[in-house]
Enzyme design. Structure first.
Site, PDB file in Angstrom:
ATOM      1  N   LYS A 110      75.396  49.284  11.928  1.00 45.94           N
ATOM      2  CA  LYS A 110      75.398  50.748  12.031  1.00 45.94           C
ATOM      3  C   LYS A 110      75.534  51.283  13.477  1.00 45.94           C
ATOM      4  O   LYS A 110      76.646  51.497  13.915  1.00 45.94           O
ATOM      5  CB  LYS A 110      74.191  51.315  11.310  1.00 45.94           C
ATOM      6  CG  LYS A 110      74.367  51.207   9.784  1.00 45.94           C
ATOM      7  CD  LYS A 110      73.465  52.134   8.989  1.00 45.94           C
ATOM      8  CE  LYS A 110      73.956  52.300   7.575  1.00 45.94           C
ATOM      9  NZ  LYS A 110      73.257  51.488   6.578  1.00 45.94           N
TER      10      LYS A 110
ATOM     11  N   TYR B 159      80.316  56.039  -3.662  1.00 42.88           N
ATOM     12  CA  TYR B 159      79.471  56.329  -4.823  1.00 42.88           C
ATOM     13  C   TYR B 159      79.952  57.576  -5.555  1.00 42.88           C
ATOM     14  O   TYR B 159      79.177  58.489  -5.814  1.00 42.88           O
ATOM     15  CB  TYR B 159      78.010  56.515  -4.389  1.00 42.88           C
ATOM     16  CG  TYR B 159      77.519  55.399  -3.515  1.00 42.88           C
ATOM     17  CD1 TYR B 159      77.283  54.127  -4.041  1.00 42.88           C
ATOM     18  CD2 TYR B 159      77.325  55.601  -2.151  1.00 42.88           C
ATOM     19  CE1 TYR B 159      76.869  53.089  -3.230  1.00 42.88           C
ATOM     20  CE2 TYR B 159      76.902  54.554  -1.337  1.00 42.88           C
ATOM     21  CZ  TYR B 159      76.684  53.314  -1.881  1.00 42.88           C
ATOM     22  OH  TYR B 159      76.277  52.294  -1.077  1.00 42.88           O
TER      23      TYR B 159
ATOM     24  N   ASP C 275      66.143  43.034   8.120  1.00 38.74           N
ATOM     25  CA  ASP C 275      67.386  43.798   8.080  1.00 38.74           C
ATOM     26  C   ASP C 275      67.161  45.052   8.928  1.00 38.74           C
ATOM     27  O   ASP C 275      66.547  46.015   8.469  1.00 38.74           O
ATOM     28  CB  ASP C 275      67.738  44.139   6.628  1.00 38.74           C
ATOM     29  CG  ASP C 275      69.001  44.978   6.525  1.00 38.74           C
ATOM     30  OD1 ASP C 275      69.506  45.427   7.569  1.00 38.74           O
ATOM     31  OD2 ASP C 275      69.485  45.177   5.393  1.00 38.74           O
TER      32      ASP C 275
ATOM     33  N   TYR D 285      67.077  48.476   0.565  1.00 40.98           N
ATOM     34  CA  TYR D 285      68.542  48.594   0.480  1.00 40.98           C
ATOM     35  C   TYR D 285      69.143  47.655   1.513  1.00 40.98           C
ATOM     36  O   TYR D 285      68.771  47.683   2.684  1.00 40.98           O
ATOM     37  CB  TYR D 285      69.014  50.032   0.747  1.00 40.98           C
ATOM     38  CG  TYR D 285      70.528  50.099   0.757  1.00 40.98           C
ATOM     39  CD1 TYR D 285      71.259  50.083  -0.437  1.00 40.98           C
ATOM     40  CD2 TYR D 285      71.239  50.102   1.961  1.00 40.98           C
ATOM     41  CE1 TYR D 285      72.642  50.087  -0.434  1.00 40.98           C
ATOM     42  CE2 TYR D 285      72.629  50.108   1.968  1.00 40.98           C
ATOM     43  CZ  TYR D 285      73.321  50.097   0.774  1.00 40.98           C
ATOM     44  OH  TYR D 285      74.693  50.082   0.776  1.00 40.98           O
TER      45      TYR D 285
HETATM   46  C1  LIG Z   1      73.686  50.495   5.668  1.00 46.89           C
HETATM   47  C2  LIG Z   1      72.848  49.330   5.479  1.00 46.89           C
HETATM   48  C3  LIG Z   1      73.398  48.098   5.086  1.00 46.89           C
HETATM   49  C4  LIG Z   1      74.856  47.932   4.758  1.00 46.89           C
HETATM   50  O1  LIG Z   1      75.685  48.129   5.862  1.00 46.89           O
HETATM   51  P1  LIG Z   1      77.237  48.463   5.636  1.00 46.89           P
HETATM   52  O2  LIG Z   1      77.799  48.485   7.015  1.00 46.89           O
HETATM   53  O3  LIG Z   1      77.291  49.772   4.933  1.00 46.89           O
HETATM   54  O4  LIG Z   1      77.809  47.364   4.808  1.00 46.89           O
HETATM   55  C5  LIG Z   1      72.539  47.026   4.969  1.00 46.89           C
HETATM   56  N1  LIG Z   1      71.221  47.159   5.233  1.00 46.89           N
HETATM   57  C6  LIG Z   1      70.677  48.326   5.626  1.00 46.89           C
HETATM   58  C7  LIG Z   1      69.221  48.396   5.924  1.00 46.89           C
HETATM   59  C8  LIG Z   1      71.458  49.453   5.749  1.00 46.89           C
HETATM   60  O5  LIG Z   1      70.910  50.623   6.113  1.00 46.89           O
END
Ligand SMILES: *Cc1c(COP(=O)(O)O)cnc(C)c1O
Length: 692
Positions: A539, A281, A510, A409
């Site tokens: 993550k 970014y 997610d 997000y």
């Molecule tokens: C970081 C994140 C993503 C994206 O993961 P990347 O490994 O950066 O592609 C998707 N959803 C959530 C909730 C996140 O925190």
């Protein structure tokens, strides 16, 4: 990378074992360094077999040997070029010798002692001699190599040129490589007793062959360090020292000219960065403030200037065990030796299968199938595609949209972007290109207040009006992460799950940010006791070591996707990368064995205590803490550059964005470091750094 402190250069001298001649080498090199004009010093952090009072007289004292090598050089002697920091009477391994005197050595303690010594010794070049071989224990957990790794100085490796010497030398080089240490020179010294002569064995030829083989192996490993042969002299008088020092003059010259890894080197790196790479970014023509870093350990990030930053970010939720955890590193090295990667089409392997089984066992009951992806965004794409293919399998052809709360997000790829917050996300940038999804109000029900049923009104309305066209609802359970660090009530999820089911829409959680304990539950879904149809994680999956993500689904979803002979249409090149899977397995072990739950509870307590005072500070809108996440929300967007400078100056690593100054430290962070992080936030806000 070498390390410059106090304007000088440090080098470690390591032996491949005991009695290989490293003390004589260190002493001779000290003399050679003085010959080339360096104010050099030698230090022994741990000396065993010598009482403190006898450090200048005992025949076992290395300090005495260093001094004898420069005894005829008045300017060297005048600068007190030798020291022993800890002496123990028992001639044994440091951990035993220290224990005998009811003392305990630690890596951190020894490093601090070395740095303190150097601050007073005023040497341009400091040689630090280890004790015995690299893996000589200091205590139950740490050994000499940990001290060298923490200092990160280049290593001069000394070994015996003898039968078996090559073996020890190559194993020591492996250990140095695995610790990420640079080898500055390899030194071979024949042993006192030449190999017992069997009839027909030409000992000199054999020793010469050792040298030749070692050269080949160094070249094969890409180690460019010079190989130095030193004779073994029977009597060490001044002329003998002079003879040895002369042989070491080229090496000494080499070391004095060693490129320092310091603030200046960091500055050059930034300039190269600005001309060739892009940051997250960020602009390429008005590039962002950058702090060059060289190493990590525990909960610390080491900058090029040698400053240690207390990490408050876990590298974007990932490094939950801190950095370089020995279990994770062992899994990484072990798997690298067996099989770093193979394609996953038509092949399978234990690291992937075992990880899938263990993930499913740790996820909400009912999730029964894992698809591995290589990043969180891809795991979200996979989840969206799973939902679409599942609805197709059900014969629901009109269900091709997603419903999601505002403030979410889900990643930066196109499918994921389409379900990110439509205002703060990238929708305005890609209008007409992003798929048109359905948005509902962000869950207004705070986590820490009674649940207001009306917070579900908008979800109910959207599902009623659009239920027939919705393939799935996707959201981050309990914690909306990058979209605003918002914590909402789990009851919302319980009722939403029922509503989705009625509307024929799948439910996707997610958990890429929330997974693996961060919210105080292993998965945030547990707060609500809800099993979604599809769940994404990533993550912290590998403890922050490698990129890996996974999408899990229920048996029903898997069967519907694969009905009528269909297959699931996705397959990343690096799917189920064995290195990443092996490290993820080790990370799950460490989470369980090291008691993640207690550690996250301790973080929560520390963050509560440390951030409470921020609520009354200028420009602060809200303070909230959940599990290992602490958030100070400000009224206006913060000056991120000013805060970056302030925090690095204060020895902490935090990266605020927009209206959020937030902390999510590694689970291993000790209470005093949590307080140091919070104190830095308090001081920044009190001083108004965020409003500059
Ligand atoms: C970081 C994140 C993503 C994206 O993961 P990347 O490994 O950066 O592609 C998707 N959803 C959530 C909730 C996140 O925190």
């Amino acid at each position: 990378m070498p390390h410059a402190e106090h304007g000088g250069l440090g080098f470690c001298v390591a032996g491949t074992g005991t009695d290989v001649g490293k003390t004589v080498f260190t002493a001779a090199l000290l003399r050679a360094l003085w010959h080339v004009g360096a104010h050099a010093g030698a230090v022994k952090p741990v000396q065993t077999g010598v009482r403190t009072a006898e450090v200048l007289t005992s025949p076992l004292s290395d300090m005495r040997v260093y001094l004898s090598a420069v005894a005829d050089m008045p300017e060297a002697m005048a600068s007190h070029p030798a020291a022993a920091l800890h002496c123990f009477a028992l001639p044994a391994s440091p951990h035993l010798a220290a224990a005998r005197e009811h003392r305990q050595l630690t890596c951190a303690g020894l490093c601090a002692a070395v740095r303190q010594h150097w601050a007073t010794a005023q040497a341009d070049v400091l040689l630090l001699e280890g004790a015995g071989g690299l893996r000589v224990p200091l205590n139950a957990r740490e050994d000499m190599l940990d001290v060298m790794a923490a200092l990160a100085w280049p290593v001069l490796l000394v070994g015996g040129n003898t039968l078996g010497g090559l073996n020890h030398m190559l194993l020591s080089l492996d250990a140095l490589r695995d610790a990420g240490l640079c080898v500055a020179a390899v030194v071979l010294i024949p042993t006192a007793e030449p190999a017992a002569g069997c009839p027909g064995v030409d000992v000199p030829a054999m020793l010469a062959d050792n040298v030749a083989v070692l050269r080949q192996r160094l070249a094969a490993r890409g180690v460019e360090a010079p190989l130095v042969e030193l004779p073994r002299l029977p009597c060490l008088d001044i002329s003998a020292w002079e003879h040895l020092a002369e042989k070491l003059l080229p090496l000494a010259q080499n070391l004095v000219a060693w490129p320092a890894d310091n603030a200046e080197a960091g500055e050059r790196l930034i300039q190269r960065d600005y001309t060739s790479v892009w940051h997250p970014y960020a602009s390429a023509i008005a590039p962002p403030l950058l702090t060059p870093v060289t190493r990590t350990h525990g909960n610390r990030i080491v900058t090029a200037e040698g400053r240690e930053l207390v990490d408050g970010m876990s590298s974007w939720w990932a490094a939950v065990h801190g950095y370089n955890h020995p279990r994770l590193m062992a899994a990484l090295h072990g798997q690298a030796g067996r099989m770093p990667h193979v394609m996953f089409g038509g092949l399978t392997h234990a690291p992937a299968v075992a990880l899938a089984e263990r993930l499913l066992a740790s996820m909400p009951v009912g999730l029964e199938r894992i698809f591995f992806a290589d990043s969180g965004s891809v795991a979200v794409e996979v989840a969206l595609k799973m939902a679409l293919q599942c609805q197709m399998g059900r014969g629901e052809k009109g269900r091709n949209r997603f419903l999601t709360p505002r403030g979410g997000y889900h990643g930066d790829t196109f499918g994921a972007m389409s379900v990110c917050d439509p205002v703060n996300g990238m929708h305005s940038l890609f209008t007409g290109i992003l798929a048109q999804q359905l948005f509902m109000e962000r869950p207004s029900c705070r986590f820490d207040r009674p649940f207001p049923p009306e917070s579900l009104e908008d979800a109910r309305r959207m599902l009623t009006e659009h239920g027939h066209e919705i393939a799935a609802v996707i959201l981050e359970p309990v914690v909306q992460g990058a979209g605003g660090m918002w914590f909402y009530h789990p009851e919302y999820l319980r009722e939403l799950a029922v509503m989705c089911h009625k509307a024929g829409a799948l439910l996707i959680f997610d958990e890429i940010a929330t997974g693996f304990g961060r919210t105080g539950r292993f998965f945030a879904a547990e707060w609500a006791g809800v099993t979604p149809d599809i769940l994404c994680c990533g993550k912290a999956l590998t403890g922050g070591v490698l990129t890996l993500a996974a999408t899990a689904c229920t048996d029903a979803v898997a069967r519907q996707i694969c009905a009528h002979g269909q297959v699931f249409m996705h397959g990343p090149t690096f799917m189920a990368n064995p290195l990443a899977c092996a490290v993820a397995g080790a990370s799950l072990d460490v989470l369980l064995e090291e008691g993640w739950k207690e550690r996250v509870a301790a973080l929560e307590q520390g963050l509560h205590a440390g951030l409470a005072a921020c609520a009354d500070m200028p420009g602060v809108a809200d303070v909230r803490v959940l599990g290992g996440i602490g958030v100070v929300e400000t009224c206006a967007p913060v000056n991120t550059t000013a805060l970056h400078r302030f925090f690095v100056e204060r020895g902490v690593w935090l990266r605020p964005f927009n209206r959020l100054v937030y902390l999510m430290p590694p689970y291993i962070t000790p209470a005093e470091d949590v307080e140091q992080l919070c104190a830095a936030v308090r001081d920044a806000l009190r001083a108004g750094v965020h409003m500059q």
